[in-house]
Design an enzyme around this catalytic site. Structure first.
Site, PDB file in Angstrom:
ATOM      1  CB  CYS A 105      -0.901  -0.003   1.234  1.00 34.34           C
ATOM      2  SG  CYS A 105      -1.656  -1.613   1.574  1.00 34.34           S
ATOM      3  N   GLY A 109       4.423   7.198  -0.881  1.00 32.13           N
ATOM      4  CA  GLY A 109       5.752   6.689  -1.191  1.00 32.13           C
ATOM      5  C   GLY A 109       6.858   7.008  -0.207  1.00 32.13           C
ATOM      6  CE  LYS A 111       5.054   3.963   6.871  1.00 32.01           C
ATOM      7  NZ  LYS A 111       4.116   5.021   6.406  1.00 32.01           N
ATOM      8  CB  CYS A 224      -0.938   6.046  11.497  1.00 37.63           C
ATOM      9  SG  CYS A 224      -2.083   6.417  10.178  1.00 37.63           S
TER      10      CYS A 224
END
Lengths: 291, 154
Positions: A105, A109, A111, A224
């Site tokens: 997912c 971007g 990560k 999160c």
């Protein structure tokens, strides 16, 4: 069931007393593009105040009187704007260089670029997202940061097996309900039904990820969200239904809860990390392998 | 890959990219490594490897990664001062007084890369007047600069 009181009561039952949190802006230096010290010096020469984040390798909290998304250094890909807790998941894989990674997912971007940075552009990252507009943002991010080892597809993570590939490492930074530190209207907008709907999607993504994981592969799962349905309960489900086990991780955060709202969960869930808002936003992260 | 080679030639450069590793996807060009080359193809990808640029209405639009590759060669390039670098990123053209050093062509009509004090490529432009002759006027027209990353997402 919704509203601030409802959710805050839940957090208290999980052992955390609600407190307003001012989120600190953070960046991560892209070491594939510049030496960390050079980047830090250049940013300080612009008048940006940097404070090293103690639990991250190349993360800094910053204070700036102007937008840090509009410096030449940013546009040259020397750093990414990435919240501190969000910098944790990519660092938890045992070994990344030369490996084949799935970022299930991926957009926008942050990560993905961090993974490429940790891999020094070696190996391959397959990055998925379900919205073309978000993939465009991801592509811009990859171009800006000079990422060379990533292929992106417009594909739902729940259909990842369509790729007919197996992965050494899978990052599941799954779509989640978020938390109040990054959304001032969070308590007004969110209901427990949203949370449960998201949790269901997350379980589907987890199940699909297991299908494309190599035998010795690793999954890092993160949200999160502060809601246990998307965190401890989902991981407990994965242990029981997907034949996964939790790997110990050494990172910032508290032990996750093994008893939630009176329900006793697998004791190994204590090896997941729950991060309550404070120094960072709210977060949950864990590492999984096949049992 | 003709559009890429033609673009590089505008700066006096010869690209030495491994053509078997360059793929075209919807008028966009990507340079892959061997591992990515083996992986690409199971699905229609959106982005892959090193993005080199795209053609639109017959015109080639380079990526900033391609500009960086070209900048590493012995090509038309100019180094500009701090203020000019900032204005260039903001989309402005370049005055003669902001140029610190020129390598390669100084002739009107030539394309030149624009680099900052650190030698980092900020984009490229077209020389409007012979640089040895002009003093006060705008001498380089901004064609593309890295501020585009901000503009393109608006």
């Amino acid at each position: 069931m919704s509203g601030k009181e409802f959710f805050v009561n839940r957090y208290e039952k999980l052992g955390w007393k609600y407190a307003d949190t001012a989120l600190k802006q953070a960046i991560r230096i892209n070491a594939m593009n510049i030496e960390e010290t050079s980047a830090a010096e250049r940013l300080e020469s612009l008048g940006i105040m940097l404070e090293k984040i103690p639990f991250l390798e190349r993360g800094y909290w910053i204070k700036s009187k102007f937008s840090i998304g509009a410096t030449a250094e940013y546009l040259l890909g020397y750093y990414s704007i990435q919240e501190a807790a969000a910098q944790i998941p990519a660092t938890l894989f045992t070994q990344l260089r030369g490996k084949t990674i799935l970022d299930a997912c991926a957009a926008p971007g942050g990560k993905t670029v961090q993974l490429a940075d940790l891999m020094r552009n070696s190996g391959a990252i397959i990055a998925l997202d379900i919205e073309k507009q978000r993939l465009t943002a991801l592509a811009n991010h990859l171009e800006r940061c000079g990422v060379k080892n990533t292929v992106t597809y417009l594909l739902n993570a729940r259909n990842a097996s369509q790729l007919k590939m197996k992965f050494d490492c899978i990052l599941l930074d799954v779509p989640c309900s978020g938390n109040f530190t990054t959304d001032k209207e969070w308590f007004k907008r969110r209901t427990i039904e949203d949370v449960e709907r998201n949790a269901e999607i997350q379980r589907e993504i987890l199940a699909e990820a297991v299908k494309v994981l190599k035998d010795n592969g690793e999954i890092v799962y993160s949200t999160c969200s502060l809601e246990p349905e998307e965190n401890e309960f989902n991981i407990n489900w994965a242990l029981n239904e997907l034949n996964l086990q939790i790997e110990k991780i050494n990172c910032y955060g508290d032990k996750a809860r093994t008893t939630v709202f009176g329900e006793k969960l697998d004791s190994s869930i204590a090896d997941c990390r729950r991060i309550w808002p404070g120094n960072t936003q709210g977060f949950f992260v864990c590492k999984l392998k096949r049992a | 890959m003709k559009p890429l080679d033609e673009f590089a030639r505008e700066f006096g450069a010869h690209l030495s990219l491994e053509t078997s590793l360059i793929v075209e996807n919807k008028n966009r060009y990507f340079l892959l490594n061997q591992k990515l080359k083996r992986l690409v193809g199971t699905e229609d990808f959106f982005y892959a490897g090193t993005y080199l640029g795209k053609t639109k209405n017959g015109q080639f639009f380079p990526s900033f990664i391609l500009l960086k590759i070209v900048a590493e060669k012995n090509v038309n390039k100019m180094f500009v001062d701090v203020k000019t670098a900032w204005l260039f990123i903001c989309g402005r053209d370049i005055f003669k007084k902001g140029i610190v050093k020129v390598e390669g062509s100084k002739r009107k009509g030539a394309y030149t890369l624009v680099l900052n004090q650190y030698g980092e490529c900020l984009g490229f432009g077209k020389i409007l007047h012979d640089l040895d002759e002009e003093k006060g006027r705008v001498v380089v027209k901004n064609i593309l600069d890295i501020g585009d990353f901000l503009r393109r997402e608006k």
